[in-house]
Scaffold this motif. Structure first.
Motif, PDB file in Angstrom:
ATOM      1  N   UNK A 200      35.672 131.246 167.332  1.00 14.99           N
ATOM      2  CA  UNK A 200      34.660 130.359 166.728  1.00 14.99           C
ATOM      3  C   UNK A 200      34.207 129.594 167.845  1.00 14.99           C
ATOM      4  N   UNK A 201      34.729 128.985 168.905  1.00 10.94           N
ATOM      5  CA  UNK A 201      34.297 128.148 169.753  1.00 10.94           C
ATOM      6  C   UNK A 201      33.287 128.779 170.625  1.00 10.94           C
ATOM      7  N   UNK A 202      32.970 130.275 170.653  1.00 10.36           N
ATOM      8  CA  UNK A 202      32.036 130.805 171.487  1.00 10.36           C
ATOM      9  C   UNK A 202      31.031 131.302 170.745  1.00 10.36           C
ATOM     10  N   UNK A 203      30.904 131.077 169.276  1.00  6.40           N
ATOM     11  CA  UNK A 203      29.829 130.983 168.544  1.00  6.40           C
ATOM     12  C   UNK A 203      28.846 132.043 168.566  1.00  6.40           C
ATOM     13  N   UNK A 204      29.467 133.289 168.531  1.00  3.98           N
ATOM     14  CA  UNK A 204      28.834 134.656 168.364  1.00  3.98           C
ATOM     15  C   UNK A 204      27.924 134.654 167.142  1.00  3.98           C
ATOM     16  N   UNK A 205      28.331 134.042 165.753  1.00  4.41           N
ATOM     17  CA  UNK A 205      27.806 134.022 164.663  1.00  4.41           C
ATOM     18  C   UNK A 205      26.484 133.256 164.899  1.00  4.41           C
ATOM     19  N   UNK A 206      26.372 132.547 165.707  1.00  7.24           N
ATOM     20  CA  UNK A 206      25.060 131.774 165.871  1.00  7.24           C
ATOM     21  C   UNK A 206      24.059 132.677 166.525  1.00  7.24           C
ATOM     22  N   UNK A 207      24.785 133.160 167.615  1.00 11.49           N
ATOM     23  CA  UNK A 207      23.899 134.171 168.276  1.00 11.49           C
ATOM     24  C   UNK A 207      23.213 135.525 167.368  1.00 11.49           C
ATOM     25  N   UNK A 208      24.149 136.005 166.579  1.00 12.71           N
ATOM     26  CA  UNK A 208      23.582 136.631 165.461  1.00 12.71           C
ATOM     27  C   UNK A 208      22.491 136.134 164.756  1.00 12.71           C
ATOM     28  N   UNK A 209      22.803 134.800 164.142  1.00 13.87           N
ATOM     29  CA  UNK A 209      21.587 134.357 163.581  1.00 13.87           C
ATOM     30  C   UNK A 209      20.345 134.179 164.157  1.00 13.87           C
ATOM     31  N   UNK A 210      20.623 133.781 165.530  1.00 18.33           N
ATOM     32  CA  UNK A 210      19.397 133.603 166.267  1.00 18.33           C
ATOM     33  C   UNK A 210      18.366 134.868 166.494  1.00 18.33           C
ATOM     34  N   UNK A 211      19.295 135.886 166.777  1.00 13.53           N
ATOM     35  CA  UNK A 211      18.708 137.242 167.103  1.00 13.53           C
ATOM     36  C   UNK A 211      17.896 137.753 165.943  1.00 13.53           C
ATOM     37  N   UNK A 212      18.447 137.476 164.879  1.00 12.73           N
ATOM     38  CA  UNK A 212      17.878 137.929 163.450  1.00 12.73           C
ATOM     39  C   UNK A 212      16.630 137.241 163.234  1.00 12.73           C
ATOM     40  N   UNK A 213      16.770 135.958 163.464  1.00 13.17           N
ATOM     41  CA  UNK A 213      15.307 135.108 163.257  1.00 13.17           C
ATOM     42  C   UNK A 213      14.350 135.483 164.205  1.00 13.17           C
TER      43      UNK A 213
END
Length: 356
Positions: A200-213
């Protein structure tokens, strides 16, 4: 050339120091050990079982001590792993106190454990400890328990040195370096890349959200450190545009990173350094990341952009700028600022100063 030194390098006991690396600490330790050995120094690496035998490893005795029934029944008994790790470092420090004077010029503690610091005064050679994390209570206690702590501290960034200033005010900054020969410039390509431990602390889910946007495909790579996090927060995002490439060795990872248009770096904590940033730059891949921890020390406007922490939409808005940055500028930043040779020079000079 410097006079060859005999160096005891203490690694973390948590994971083996071998490819594919469990994380940046293991990658850094492997690289430092190999580089110092290649320069003619004798390095004895004390590391977890299963570490790369080519490094001249002496395995830390990571096993549970044989405790009496009464001791195991004590309500203050810590969990089994804590006890095994404590036992391993206690044995190591007693060995170095007994036999280390004849075997080593310097002891370099590259672990996160408190005992190499707490017991440094029992050794007759200088001890260097690299600070890889924000302050921890165990390590602060180890320093403060001594009227004059004999350890010389090095921090992996100015950010980390500042965080430790109250406890280790004289810590020197020696940034982690990457092998710019192995992490070679790549051609770039049509996708984004994210690499690191999948926690969680590396935030890969946020990278996925940003890439998709941003409308760009993303390739993720790294060990799954938290299976529940992966299943609940990443697996639902995977699809044609977001893929998980697995836990890759350095050469495969370098090809993946070098083939990307940009690297996303999305820490959800104050990253003490950010080895993945240096690796991406060495591949000529510009970086788009969150402004957390030491990332601002590494990136310049020529090779990356930083968005406010945890803001995937702001990160997505910066991606079109980042993919247009000059890949040569990214590579030049890595060569000047975070090369392996620079790191090895600084540690060697520090060892020689202390030994002299």
């Amino acid at each position: 050339m410097s006079v060859p030194l005999r160096i005891a390098l203490i690694a973390s006991a948590r994971f083996p120091v071998r490819e594919p690396f469990a994380g940046g600490l293991e990658a850094h330790t492997w690289t430092l050990a190999k580089t110092l050995s290649d320069r003619g120094h004798h390095v004895e690496l004390f590391a977890a079982p299963g570490s790369d035998p080519a490094l001249g490893v002496r395995e830390l005795p990571v096993h549970r001590p044989v405790l009496s029934t009464a001791a195991r029944a004590d309500i203050s008994m810590p969990d089994a792993w804590w006890m095994a790790e404590h036992h391993a470092y206690l044995q190591l420090m007693l060995y170095l106190a007994r036999d280390g004077r004849e075997r080593f010029h310097v002891v370099h503690n590259n672990s996160l454990h408190h005992l190499p610091v707490a017991m440094a005064s029992t050794l007759r050679q200088p001890v260097v400890t690299t600070l890889h994390t924000p302050p921890t209570p165990w390590l602060e206690s180890a320093v403060q328990a001594q009227d004059d702590c004999p350890v010389t501290f090095a921090a992996v960034s100015a950010h980390t040195a500042a965080a430790w200033h109250a406890t280790a005010p004289a810590a020197r900054v020696v940034r982690n370096g990457v092998d710019t020969r192995m992490w070679a410039p790549g051609p770039g390509g049509p996708y984004l890349v994210w690499s690191g431990r999948l926690v969680r602390e590396k935030g890969a889910h946020l990278a996925a959200e940003a890439a998709r946007q941003a409308g760009m495909p993303l390739r993720l790579a790294g060990p799954i450190g938290d299976r529940r996090y992966f299943a609940e927060h990443l697996a639902p995002l995977l699809g044609d545009d977001i893929s998980y490439e697995g836990h890759l060795d350095r050469h495969a990872l370098a090809r993946l990173v070098g083939g990307a248009a940009a690297a996303l770096v999305t820490p959800c904590w104050d990253e003490p350094y950010g080895l993945v940033v240096a690796e991406a730059l060495a591949c000529g891949t510009p970086v788009c990341g969150f402004d957390r921890g030491a990332l601002g020390e590494i990136l310049t406007p020529d090779c990356g952009r930083l968005a406010p922490a945890d803001d995937a939409a702001a990160l997505a808005a910066l991606i079109p700028e980042v993919v247009r940055l000059d890949r040569r500028a990214a590579r030049e930043r890595a060569e000047r600022f975070c090369s392996l040779d620079t790191m090895a020079d600084q540690y060697t000079w520090l060892y020689e100063e202390l030994v002299a």
